[in-house]
Motif scaffolding. Structure first.
Motif, short mmCIF file in Angstrom:
data_model
loop_
_atom_site.label_atom_id
_atom_site.label_comp_id
_atom_site.label_asym_id
_atom_site.label_seq_id
_atom_site.Cartn_x
_atom_site.Cartn_y
_atom_site.Cartn_z
N LEU A 1 42.41 48.51 46.47
CA LEU A 1 42.36 47.05 46.35
C LEU A 1 41.03 46.57 45.80
CD1 LEU A 1 44.09 46.08 49.72
CD2 LEU A 1 45.07 45.93 47.43
N VAL A 2 41.10 45.53 45.00
CA VAL A 2 39.92 44.92 44.40
C VAL A 2 39.51 43.73 45.25
CG1 VAL A 2 39.03 43.73 42.37
CG2 VAL A 2 40.64 45.64 42.10
N ASP A 3 38.23 43.69 45.60
CA ASP A 3 37.72 42.55 46.35
C ASP A 3 37.82 41.30 45.46
OD1 ASP A 3 35.93 40.58 47.47
OD2 ASP A 3 35.07 42.19 48.69
N PRO A 4 38.41 40.20 45.97
CA PRO A 4 38.58 39.01 45.12
C PRO A 4 37.26 38.42 44.65
CG PRO A 4 39.06 38.53 47.43
CD PRO A 4 38.99 40.02 47.29
N VAL B 1 56.48 37.16 44.41
CA VAL B 1 56.55 36.73 45.80
C VAL B 1 55.23 37.03 46.51
CG1 VAL B 1 57.67 37.13 48.04
CG2 VAL B 1 59.05 36.94 45.96
N ILE B 2 54.69 38.21 46.26
CA ILE B 2 53.39 38.59 46.85
C ILE B 2 52.32 37.60 46.41
CG2 ILE B 2 51.57 40.34 46.84
CD1 ILE B 2 53.81 42.46 46.55
N ALA B 3 52.33 37.23 45.14
CA ALA B 3 51.34 36.29 44.62
C ALA B 3 51.48 34.92 45.27
CB ALA B 3 51.48 36.17 43.09
N GLU B 4 52.71 34.45 45.41
CA GLU B 4 52.94 33.13 46.00
C GLU B 4 52.46 33.08 47.45
OE1 GLU B 4 53.98 30.27 44.81
OE2 GLU B 4 54.40 30.96 42.78
N GLU C 1 45.78 39.93 40.42
CA GLU C 1 46.99 40.54 39.89
C GLU C 1 47.03 42.06 40.13
OE1 GLU C 1 49.65 40.68 35.78
OE2 GLU C 1 47.73 39.63 35.82
N GLU C 2 45.91 42.71 39.99
CA GLU C 2 45.86 44.15 40.22
C GLU C 2 46.27 44.49 41.65
OE1 GLU C 2 42.55 47.79 40.16
OE2 GLU C 2 42.15 45.90 39.12
N ASN C 3 45.85 43.66 42.59
CA ASN C 3 46.21 43.89 43.99
C ASN C 3 47.69 43.65 44.24
OD1 ASN C 3 43.58 44.54 44.60
ND2 ASN C 3 43.05 42.49 45.35
#
Length: 279
Positions: A273-276, A148-151, A215-217
């Motif tokens: 968090l990883v910067d995209p 859900v977070i990814a979507e 995905e890591e985030n």
């Protein structure tokens, strides 16, 4: 209270725009070049429109049981239901919505309005999730699954939080209030804005956008929402007391230590968090 200037009170209103989101400034970062998004508008499914209408009715009347029937978590809904009635506010119109291609996840930005029907300066947002044939809204804090977070992250790529999260006309209207009349009005609006602490922090998604496509985030944010949910359940009694506090100044005073606890509960997640741009 009367010694505060209109500007100071306006700044107070902005203080809790998107609760606790300023710790997630990484979500506003990314590539220095502006992200170009080819946005496909999909009509909000009728079922989502209907469940949002149920949310409006339930919150306006303070019906916790009706709210629980459409809440993704389905519990402790008496807290936001009581808070909305005490604060004399209710959900207004949907300002903007996004729906994924499979039409099983949607994100809504909506107005909150006072007892006279005037929109508040800060809008709220909702995640809508379809499970089986039923849609629900994320109203109370809950541990959201990674998919859900990814979507939602995909849906909000390129979205500018200030474009959707703030009602500029409502902000301007309040700024025009004569200073000798402003005190009680700003106290009420500040308390209404702090009502956000009684609902899930869906607005966090507005600032994060493509950060959530990593995905890591998504894993990190799953833990973030678990921490948020734990804060909500651990502080149930005090949140319920705050929701029922009628005086707006006292209401904010009751919420302040709760907000401190929430800040402590989610502290450090932003640093993971990883910067995209580099993910």
């Amino acid at each position: 209270m009367g010694e505060n200037t209109a500007l100071e009170r306006t700044n107070n209103i902005k203080k809790w725009f998107i609760p606790l989101l300023l710790v997630f400034m990484l979500g506003a970062c990314g590539n220095e070049e502006e992200t170009v998004v080819e946005e496909t508008d999909r009509a909000l499914p009728d079922a989502v429109t209907n469940v949002y209408a149920d949310y409006q009715t339930a919150l306006e009347s303070g019906d916790a049981e009706a709210l629980a029937s459409i809440d993704y978590a389905g519990r402790l809904t008496e807290i936001p239901a009581t808070g909305a009635v005490t604060r004399q506010l209710s959900p207004g119109e949907i300002y903007k919505s996004w729906v994924n291609e499979e039409e099983d996840v949607a994100f809504l930005v909506h107005e909150m309005i006072d007892e006279e029907g005037n929109p508040l300066p800060n809008r709220l947002s909702k995640i809508a999730v379809k499970e089986g044939d039923e849609w629900s809204l994320v109203i109370t804090p809950v541990a959201l699954p990674k998919d859900v977070i990814a979507e939602v992250g995909e849906l909000l790529i390129g979205v500018q939080a200030n474009e959707y999260g703030v009602n500029a006309e409502a902000n301007a209207r309040l700024a025009e209030i004569p200073e000798d009349e402003a005190g009680p009005i700003y106290d009420q609006v500040n308390a209404q804005t702090d009502y956000m602490a009684l609902e899930a922090d869906n607005n966090v998604f507005l600032l994060m956008a493509e950060t959530l496509t990593v995905e890591e985030n998504q894993t990190i944010m799953t833990d973030y929402f678990k921490a948020y949910e734990t804060w909500y359940t651990d502080n149930e009694e005090t949140l319920r007391k705050a929701a029922a506090t009628e005086n707006p100044v006292e209401y904010i005073e009751v919420l302040d230590p709760l907000k401190t606890k929430l800040e402590e509960a989610i502290d450090g997640y932003d640093e993971q968090l990883v910067d995209p741009s580099f993910g």
